[in-house]
Scaffold this motif. Structure first.
Motif, PDB file in Angstrom:
ATOM      1  N   ALA A 243     124.168  92.320 -41.888  1.00  0.00           N
ATOM      2  CA  ALA A 243     125.173  91.714 -41.017  1.00  0.00           C
ATOM      3  C   ALA A 243     125.219  92.428 -39.669  1.00  0.00           C
ATOM      4  O   ALA A 243     125.308  91.783 -38.613  1.00  0.00           O
ATOM      5  N   LEU A 244     125.143  93.753 -39.708  1.00  0.00           N
ATOM      6  CA  LEU A 244     125.097  94.504 -38.448  1.00  0.00           C
ATOM      7  C   LEU A 244     123.862  94.157 -37.638  1.00  0.00           C
ATOM      8  O   LEU A 244     123.919  93.990 -36.417  1.00  0.00           O
ATOM      9  N   ALA A 245     122.722  94.062 -38.330  1.00  0.00           N
ATOM     10  CA  ALA A 245     121.479  93.720 -37.630  1.00  0.00           C
ATOM     11  C   ALA A 245     121.587  92.356 -36.960  1.00  0.00           C
ATOM     12  O   ALA A 245     121.144  92.172 -35.814  1.00  0.00           O
ATOM     13  N   ALA A 246     122.176  91.380 -37.668  1.00  0.00           N
ATOM     14  CA  ALA A 246     122.331  90.045 -37.093  1.00  0.00           C
ATOM     15  C   ALA A 246     123.267  90.072 -35.896  1.00  0.00           C
ATOM     16  O   ALA A 246     122.998  89.442 -34.852  1.00  0.00           O
ATOM     17  N   LEU A 247     124.374  90.809 -36.006  1.00  0.00           N
ATOM     18  CA  LEU A 247     125.317  90.883 -34.894  1.00  0.00           C
ATOM     19  C   LEU A 247     124.690  91.541 -33.671  1.00  0.00           C
ATOM     20  O   LEU A 247     124.855  91.077 -32.542  1.00  0.00           O
ATOM     21  N   VAL A 248     123.970  92.636 -33.907  1.00  0.00           N
ATOM     22  CA  VAL A 248     123.367  93.347 -32.782  1.00  0.00           C
ATOM     23  C   VAL A 248     122.290  92.500 -32.108  1.00  0.00           C
ATOM     24  O   VAL A 248     122.131  92.518 -30.882  1.00  0.00           O
TER      25      VAL A 248
ATOM     26  N   SER B 293     127.025  90.419 -28.885  1.00  0.00           N
ATOM     27  CA  SER B 293     127.437  91.743 -28.395  1.00  0.00           C
ATOM     28  C   SER B 293     128.720  92.110 -29.136  1.00  0.00           C
ATOM     29  O   SER B 293     129.824  91.798 -28.680  1.00  0.00           O
ATOM     30  N   PRO B 294     128.600  92.747 -30.302  1.00  0.00           N
ATOM     31  CA  PRO B 294     129.785  92.993 -31.129  1.00  0.00           C
ATOM     32  C   PRO B 294     130.741  93.989 -30.474  1.00  0.00           C
ATOM     33  O   PRO B 294     130.331  94.864 -29.706  1.00  0.00           O
TER      34      PRO B 294
ATOM     35  N   ALA C 146     133.553  98.626 -36.546  1.00  0.00           N
ATOM     36  CA  ALA C 146     134.386  99.470 -37.398  1.00  0.00           C
ATOM     37  C   ALA C 146     134.707  98.776 -38.721  1.00  0.00           C
ATOM     38  O   ALA C 146     134.724  99.416 -39.783  1.00  0.00           O
ATOM     39  N   LEU C 147     134.962  97.461 -38.682  1.00  0.00           N
ATOM     40  CA  LEU C 147     135.252  96.734 -39.924  1.00  0.00           C
ATOM     41  C   LEU C 147     134.048  96.749 -40.857  1.00  0.00           C
ATOM     42  O   LEU C 147     134.187  96.960 -42.071  1.00  0.00           O
ATOM     43  N   LEU C 148     132.863  96.515 -40.310  1.00  0.00           N
ATOM     44  CA  LEU C 148     131.660  96.558 -41.148  1.00  0.00           C
ATOM     45  C   LEU C 148     131.393  97.985 -41.642  1.00  0.00           C
ATOM     46  O   LEU C 148     130.979  98.186 -42.789  1.00  0.00           O
ATOM     47  N   ALA C 149     131.662  98.955 -40.783  1.00  0.00           N
ATOM     48  CA  ALA C 149     131.499 100.347 -41.216  1.00  0.00           C
ATOM     49  C   ALA C 149     132.462 100.680 -42.350  1.00  0.00           C
ATOM     50  O   ALA C 149     132.129 101.435 -43.270  1.00  0.00           O
TER      51      ALA C 149
ATOM     52  N   PHE D 244     118.053  99.116 -30.623  1.00  0.00           N
ATOM     53  CA  PHE D 244     119.016  99.211 -31.716  1.00  0.00           C
ATOM     54  C   PHE D 244     118.778  98.152 -32.778  1.00  0.00           C
ATOM     55  O   PHE D 244     118.933  98.416 -33.975  1.00  0.00           O
ATOM     56  N   ASP D 245     118.410  96.920 -32.368  1.00  0.00           N
ATOM     57  CA  ASP D 245     118.280  95.832 -33.337  1.00  0.00           C
ATOM     58  C   ASP D 245     117.110  96.073 -34.297  1.00  0.00           C
ATOM     59  O   ASP D 245     117.250  95.922 -35.519  1.00  0.00           O
ATOM     60  N   ALA D 246     115.951  96.453 -33.764  1.00  0.00           N
ATOM     61  CA  ALA D 246     114.801  96.701 -34.636  1.00  0.00           C
ATOM     62  C   ALA D 246     115.043  97.904 -35.541  1.00  0.00           C
ATOM     63  O   ALA D 246     114.652  97.896 -36.719  1.00  0.00           O
ATOM     64  N   THR D 247     115.708  98.923 -35.014  1.00  0.00           N
ATOM     65  CA  THR D 247     115.948 100.130 -35.816  1.00  0.00           C
ATOM     66  C   THR D 247     116.890  99.842 -36.977  1.00  0.00           C
ATOM     67  O   THR D 247     116.635 100.261 -38.117  1.00  0.00           O
ATOM     68  N   ILE D 248     117.973  99.108 -36.735  1.00  0.00           N
ATOM     69  CA  ILE D 248     118.892  98.802 -37.834  1.00  0.00           C
ATOM     70  C   ILE D 248     118.225  97.862 -38.836  1.00  0.00           C
ATOM     71  O   ILE D 248     118.487  97.928 -40.046  1.00  0.00           O
ATOM     72  N   GLY D 249     117.314  97.014 -38.358  1.00  0.00           N
ATOM     73  CA  GLY D 249     116.560  96.161 -39.284  1.00  0.00           C
ATOM     74  C   GLY D 249     115.678  96.991 -40.210  1.00  0.00           C
ATOM     75  O   GLY D 249     115.590  96.716 -41.414  1.00  0.00           O
ATOM     76  N   ALA D 250     115.032  98.008 -39.654  1.00  0.00           N
ATOM     77  CA  ALA D 250     114.196  98.877 -40.479  1.00  0.00           C
ATOM     78  C   ALA D 250     115.033  99.671 -41.480  1.00  0.00           C
ATOM     79  O   ALA D 250     114.643  99.851 -42.641  1.00  0.00           O
ATOM     80  N   ILE D 251     116.202 100.130 -41.042  1.00  0.00           N
ATOM     81  CA  ILE D 251     117.086 100.852 -41.955  1.00  0.00           C
ATOM     82  C   ILE D 251     117.541  99.929 -43.084  1.00  0.00           C
ATOM     83  O   ILE D 251     117.601 100.336 -44.256  1.00  0.00           O
TER      84      ILE D 251
END
Length: 418
Positions: free
Chosen positions: A99-104, A108-109, A115-118, A176-183
């Motif tokens: 969900a974070l990856a899609a938002l990023v 522009s979240p 914070a809610l997703l965290a 940021f988007d590719a990195t969170i996707g890899a994570i």
């Protein structure tokens, strides 16, 4: 009463079964994901807002639900079983990361959305940590617990050591988007590996006692009463009570003083704030070495090893009080990391072996709580003592840990551990 472990000879190969390899891969990857994501989250929030309250707000959003739900999660682990809870929590992590990856990638979240997703990740953490610790003795033979614990904790220490430069480098190179996707992809691999263990672990096959602390006349206790039963067991069992108290005191006396006091020490005596990174790297390297040492050669006299580990941490804190060179401070920080990691492997393996299965989730939730819930008090302690100087700060905290080692040495339940 605690249950005594069996003591067969230690096999040469700690991972000679497929389920053990899946367990280590799953939990090891999960530990690395945690380290990478913390750096990603911090840097991403700094990108969204100026340094300050926004970063703290998001990190608190992770920490609060994790701390609040740990004890109820321990009851859930004992009721449902560690494998299903660990797998479900792992998949919740994957969902949040995706969900974070899609938002990023697509929007522009806001800081509030992040914070809610965290916070959802904090919920997943509350269930995952006690389930992961309780899962080990359900899959791993008693004679291999120390080595498997060491491998998993070594992955965590390695992630803490190399995670920051890897995450920061990946963000700089790919965004940021590719990195969170890899994570998220790594988290999915961990979830798959842990999910395969659900069918391996069969709870209730001659190991659970229907007359245990969760039942009265064959009737299962409510969740609140079950939680109370776990707390009473931890309080009345000298071994568990002593180890939990030692973990909590070390956390209070070390975390805040090392991070907050270490930054001041670096600026005042070690040539600048940049040297703090070198000192903390020494701590990470010591942690990695301590984990591997504890697994490679499990101690024959565990009780005195626990005493020695606590004493090493206290001696290291006292050493920071007099360190004036980066090399010396790094060496001392390595000693603190080595003692902490070695102690962590020994304590967790000991509790996994000796705590009754039907209470293990609750006891492991208390272990995790003792390691994370007292961070705010540790930061407050550092703030109160810092005006007196870094020498006083480290001497007081190191002396408290050394005193704890002395108290632990007087406990027959801990001192007699084999």
């Amino acid at each position: 009463m605690t249950t005594e472990p069996t003591a067969p000879s230690l096999p040469r190969k700690p991972l000679d079964h497929a389920r053990l390899r899946r367990l280590v891969v799953g939990q090891g990857l999960a530990a690395v994901v945690d380290a990478l994501f913390l750096i990603w989250l911090t840097l991403f929030v700094l990108e969204l807002a100026n340094p300050g309250i926004a970063t703290g707000f998001v990190l608190v959003a992770v920490a609060l639900p994790r701390a609040a739900l740990l004890l109820p999660a321990g009851v859930l682990v004992d009721r449902v079983g560690p494998a299903p809870v660990a797998a479900a929590a792992s998949w919740l992590r994957v969902a949040v990361l995706l969900a974070l990856a899609a938002l990023v990638t697509l929007t522009s979240p806001s800081v509030t959305t992040v914070a809610l997703l965290a916070g959802l990740l904090g919920v997943a953490d509350a269930a995952y940590f006690p389930a992961a610790l309780a899962l080990l003795p359900a899959v791993v033979p008693a004679e291999k617990l120390s080595r498997v614990n060491a491998l998993i904790q070594g992955a965590e220490s390695g992630g803490d050591l190399v995670g920051p430069p890897i995450a920061a480098g990946a963000i700089a190179a790919f965004g940021f988007d590719a990195t969170i996707g890899a994570i998220a992809a790594m988290a999915a691999l961990a979830a798959v590996a842990l999910s395969t263990l659900i069918r391996v672990v069969r709870r209730g096959e001659g190991t659970r006692d229907d007359t245990g602390p969760d039942t009265i006349d064959g009737e299962e206790l409510s969740s609140v009463r079950a939680l109370g039963a776990g707390l009473r067991y931890a309080w009345h069992e000298p071994l568990v009570r002593g180890m939990l108290a030692a973990i909590a005191l070390i956390n209070i006396a070390v975390v805040g003083p090392v991070l907050v006091g270490g930054a001041v020490l670096a600026a005042q005596r070690l040539g600048g704030a940049g040297s703090l990174g070198v000192v903390l790297s020494g701590f990470g390297a010591g942690s990695l070495a301590g984990s591997l040492m504890a697994g490679w050669r499990p101690p024959a006299r565990r009780g005195w090893t626990v005493v020695g580990g606590v004493a090493a941490i206290g001696a290291g804190m006292v050493g920071l009080a007099v360190a004036t060179q980066v090399v010396a401070a790094t060496a001392v920080a390595s000693l603190i990391g080595l003692g902490s990691a070695f102690l962590g492997v020994v304590v967790v393996a000991t509790l996994q072996e000796r705590v009754p299965e039907q209470l293990l989730g609750r006891v492991m939730s208390l272990v995790v709580l003792a390691t994370v819930a007292f961070d705010p008090f540790s930061y407050v302690l550092a703030g109160v003592l810092l005006p007196l100087g870094t020498t006083t700060l480290f001497l007081v905290c190191g002396g408290a840990v050394l005193a704890c080692a002395g108290v632990v040495a007087t406990s027959p339940a801990i001192r007699s551990l084999r």
